[in-house]
Write a protein that holds these residues in place. Structure first.
Motif, PDB file in Angstrom:
ATOM      1  N   SER A 372       0.824  -1.211   0.000  1.00  0.00           N
ATOM      2  CA  SER A 372       0.000   0.000   0.000  1.00  0.00           C
ATOM      3  C   SER A 372       0.860   1.264   0.000  1.00  0.00           C
ATOM      4  O   SER A 372       0.365   2.357  -0.246  1.00  0.00           O
ATOM      5  CB  SER A 372      -0.923   0.007   1.216  1.00  0.00           C
TER       6      SER A 372
ATOM      7  N   TYR B  63      -5.296 -12.048   6.278  1.00  0.00           N
ATOM      8  CA  TYR B  63      -5.873 -11.246   5.197  1.00  0.00           C
ATOM      9  C   TYR B  63      -7.395 -11.246   5.334  1.00  0.00           C
ATOM     10  O   TYR B  63      -7.981 -12.203   5.864  1.00  0.00           O
ATOM     11  CB  TYR B  63      -5.532 -11.824   3.822  1.00  0.00           C
ATOM     12  N   PRO B  76     -10.340   1.788   4.848  1.00  0.00           N
ATOM     13  CA  PRO B  76      -9.190   1.808   5.754  1.00  0.00           C
ATOM     14  C   PRO B  76      -7.881   2.120   5.039  1.00  0.00           C
ATOM     15  O   PRO B  76      -7.659   1.668   3.910  1.00  0.00           O
ATOM     16  CB  PRO B  76      -9.168   0.407   6.350  1.00  0.00           C
ATOM     17  N   SER B  78      -3.701   2.237   4.477  1.00  0.00           N
ATOM     18  CA  SER B  78      -2.621   1.235   4.508  1.00  0.00           C
ATOM     19  C   SER B  78      -3.136  -0.178   4.260  1.00  0.00           C
ATOM     20  O   SER B  78      -2.764  -1.131   4.942  1.00  0.00           O
ATOM     21  CB  SER B  78      -1.877   1.285   5.850  1.00  0.00           C
ATOM     22  N   THR B  79      -4.028  -0.278   3.304  1.00  0.00           N
ATOM     23  CA  THR B  79      -4.462  -1.605   2.867  1.00  0.00           C
ATOM     24  C   THR B  79      -4.162  -1.720   1.382  1.00  0.00           C
ATOM     25  O   THR B  79      -4.073  -0.707   0.685  1.00  0.00           O
ATOM     26  CB  THR B  79      -5.978  -1.811   3.076  1.00  0.00           C
ATOM     27  N   PHE B  92      -3.588  -5.902   5.184  1.00  0.00           N
ATOM     28  CA  PHE B  92      -3.751  -4.727   6.033  1.00  0.00           C
ATOM     29  C   PHE B  92      -2.758  -4.794   7.182  1.00  0.00           C
ATOM     30  O   PHE B  92      -2.288  -5.863   7.566  1.00  0.00           O
ATOM     31  CB  PHE B  92      -5.190  -4.619   6.563  1.00  0.00           C
ATOM     32  N   SER B  93      -2.421  -3.620   7.693  1.00  0.00           N
ATOM     33  CA  SER B  93      -1.445  -3.589   8.784  1.00  0.00           C
ATOM     34  C   SER B  93      -2.189  -3.512  10.115  1.00  0.00           C
ATOM     35  O   SER B  93      -3.281  -2.948  10.199  1.00  0.00           O
ATOM     36  CB  SER B  93      -0.503  -2.406   8.617  1.00  0.00           C
ATOM     37  N   TYR B  94      -1.597  -4.098  11.138  1.00  0.00           N
ATOM     38  CA  TYR B  94      -2.224  -4.090  12.454  1.00  0.00           C
ATOM     39  C   TYR B  94      -1.136  -4.109  13.514  1.00  0.00           C
ATOM     40  O   TYR B  94      -0.006  -4.547  13.276  1.00  0.00           O
ATOM     41  CB  TYR B  94      -3.162  -5.291  12.630  1.00  0.00           C
ATOM     42  N   ARG B 115      -8.134  -3.855  13.916  1.00  0.00           N
ATOM     43  CA  ARG B 115      -7.643  -2.723  13.121  1.00  0.00           C
ATOM     44  C   ARG B 115      -8.797  -1.943  12.493  1.00  0.00           C
ATOM     45  O   ARG B 115      -8.735  -0.734  12.313  1.00  0.00           O
ATOM     46  CB  ARG B 115      -6.678  -3.250  12.054  1.00  0.00           C
TER      47      ARG B 115
END
Lengths: 452, 120
Positions: A372, B63, B76, B78-79, B92-94, B115
């Motif tokens: 991303s 994911y 959201p 940063s996906t 996605f980041s968490y 998240r």
């Protein structure tokens, strides 16, 4: 109806010679090779994707009058164990070594009716097939997942520097009007080859400076269908490089797939265009790529190339990649203009084993962070004439893959473009024989989900 | 993770989410798919399929399916859409508190999906 879709069997390049050798007749009997295969279902056919070949050992055959080849069920245990572990579909290949159409004998049909339901019982999620391969034709029966009736093999596709199709019957020749249109092209490739062109679906990923040229030329070449994949809309900078664009397209922010569709329609009423207004790897783009016989990638980043490469390996689709990079020389004393046209054929090479894709290059695009964080390449220089040169070569590579009009060399060759010198040179490259990416997902097809 | 603890954790996932399926991914890779995992209150859709990718020696990856919006209707940050095994998934980041290696698969799924409770 979907249970009786015809089936195409694809064999990756590294298994073509072993298949031919494995089904060669001995002096006393036919020979059998088992194929283990992934699969996927397209809108008009099922693909069986051969991942591994296991010849039946010579001592497994038993003498039997009136049978080309006979073997005890126990001889198949190692094959079935591997198939269960995959899970894979099982294909029984044997040969009828002559030119012209081939067909299953009554004995073959009896064997198929006995074996395929057994395979289906053990591996219900995959199709299974019984196939006879001739010199230039093939035929066979397929039992689909959940099916009770047998479908037919439409063709066996042997991948290589040229795609060799072994159909059940030859493609129809062109009508007089089409023959007149393609007369000059046929002088190079021949009438039968033009009929094969007429049956070919090509996906073009990225429809800007490079991809729009490719679409235009494929329409002129006369393929069956162009599948254009791009989620972008017309913007002012496209006026300088997207073929087919008009001023009103910018005003209306028209999707590029609509511009391409209009261009193709103006060139040919017989070439179909299907647009996918989504980027790779969204599901609709993945499904569209699976339908293609050849993919041309005209993307501007390594992450997209990695996705296309992986999908092409998974579904055994040859991939032609083009790329142009114009960048200043350190110190600001000028520019370098470099480009590539790279054709990879599953089972022969991939962008990873040719070292065109590397983890370092992927990391550099996102500064080592997740995808991303990729910021795009809008700031990079692009020039229509140079895009066009690379795109023309890509269209020629497509023609070569379908028709083999040019001599075939054994080496792995990529085309390197030098925009300052105005040259396109062959570079002989050595693929990494231990490439872990090349074979990892090769011919895997769709995932088979089972209860955990 | 031993085979026993692995099986126990899969059973825990099934107890929490119902249908869990598995597929073989790349060599050495196991994929687990939760058919329907609940997302934080207010998210649309309210649940999503979830994919767990287990590869020996590496932390499991989680994911979800693309298309999730947080409770204030935003996509959201940063996906990104990636493909795993020829299928589309959303990366996605968490943030996990403490050592991720101590999380069970169920705890990992639950913590990572939190998240989407953040409206960003």
């Amino acid at each position: 109806v979907s249970l009786l879709l015809p089936t195409e069997i694809r064999v990756p390049a590294h298994l073509v010679a072993p298949l031919r050798a494995g089904i060669a007749w001995t002096r006393t009997r036919e020979s059998v090779v088992f194929g283990l295969a992934g699969h996927t279902t397209l809108h008009d056919r099922t693909l069986l994707l051969v991942q591994k070949l296991i010849p039946l050992p010579a001592d497994a055959y038993v003498a039997a009058r009136y049978h080309g080849a006979k073997w005890p069920g126990a001889a198949m245990v190692p094959v079935l164990n591997e198939a269960l572990a995959g899970p894979f579909g099982v294909i029984v290949f044997h040969g009828h070594p002559h030119e012209g159409a081939v067909s299953l004998s009554p004995d073959d049909r009896e064997s198929a009716a006995r074996l395929l339901p057994t395979f289906q019982l053990l591996l219900p999620e995959r199709p299974h097939a019984f196939v006879v391969v001739g010199d230039d034709h093939a035929a066979g029966l397929v039992l689909q997942p959940g099916g009770e009736r047998y479908g037919h093999v439409k063709r066996v596709r042997l991948l290589g520097q040229v795609i060799a199709d072994l159909p059940t019957k030859l493609p129809a020749t062109l009508g007089p009007r089409e023959a007149e249109t393609f007369h000059r092209q046929e002088l190079l490739i021949g009438g039968l080859a033009q009929a094969r062109v007429r049956e070919t679906k090509v996906a073009v990923v990225g429809l800007s400076g490079g991809g729009s040229h490719v679409v235009q030329q494929l329409a002129f070449i006369g393929v069956d269908e162009i599948i254009g994949i791009d989620d972008g809309c017309a913007k002012p900078s496209h006026r300088a490089r997207v073929i087919g664009i008009e001023a009103r397209d910018i005003r209306h922010r028209r999707p590029k797939i609509e511009i391409m569709e209009r261009m193709v329609r103006r060139i040919s009423r017989t070439v179909r265009f299907t647009g996918v207004n989504q980027p790779v790897p969204t599901q609709s783009a993945i499904e569209a790529l699976k339908e293609a016989d050849i993919v041309v990638g005209c993307v501007d980043n390594y992450h997209a190339r990695a996705d296309i490469q992986e999908l092409c390996a998974r579904f055994l689709v040859p991939y032609v990649d083009i790329g142009l990079l114009i960048r200043p020389i350190d110190g600001g004393t000028g520019v370098t203009i470099g480009g590539n046209v790279i054709t990879t054929v599953p089972g022969r090479s991939c962008l990873w084993c040719l070292a065109f894709l590397t983890q370092e290059r992927l990391d550099a695009e996102t500064k080592g962070r997740p995808r991303s964080y990729f910021e795009g390449t809008d700031g990079q220089a692009q020039v229509v004439s140079m895009n066009g040169l690379l795109a023309s070569q890509a269209a020629t590579e497509v023609l070569q893959l379908i028709t083999g009009f040019a001599p075939i060399v054994d080496e792995h060759v990529i085309k390197k473009f030098d925009g300052l010198a105005g040259t396109l040179h062959d570079w002989i490259v050595q693929p990494n024989p231990a490439c872990p990416r090349c074979r990892a997902g090769l011919a895997a097809g769709d995932l088979v989900w089972r209860a955990a | 993770m031993t085979t026993e603890t692995h099986s126990a954790e899969i059973e825990e996932l099934k107890a929490a989410y119902g249908k869990v399926t598995t597929a073989a991914g790349a060599p050495g890779q196991s994929l687990y798919r939760i058919a329907k995992a609940g997302l934080p209150t207010g998210c649309t859709p309210p649940n999503s399929p979830v994919l767990l990718v287990l590869q020996g020696g590496q932390p499991p990856k989680v994911y979800a399916k693309p298309g999730i919006k947080t409770s204030n209707g935003t996509v959201p940050r940063s996906t990104s859409v990636v493909q795993v095994g020829g299928e589309e998934w959303m990366q996605f980041s968490y943030n996990l508190t403490g050592d991720p290696a101590t999380y069970t698969l169920l705890q990992l799924v639950q913590a990572s999906l939190q998240r989407f409770a953040k409206n960003e």
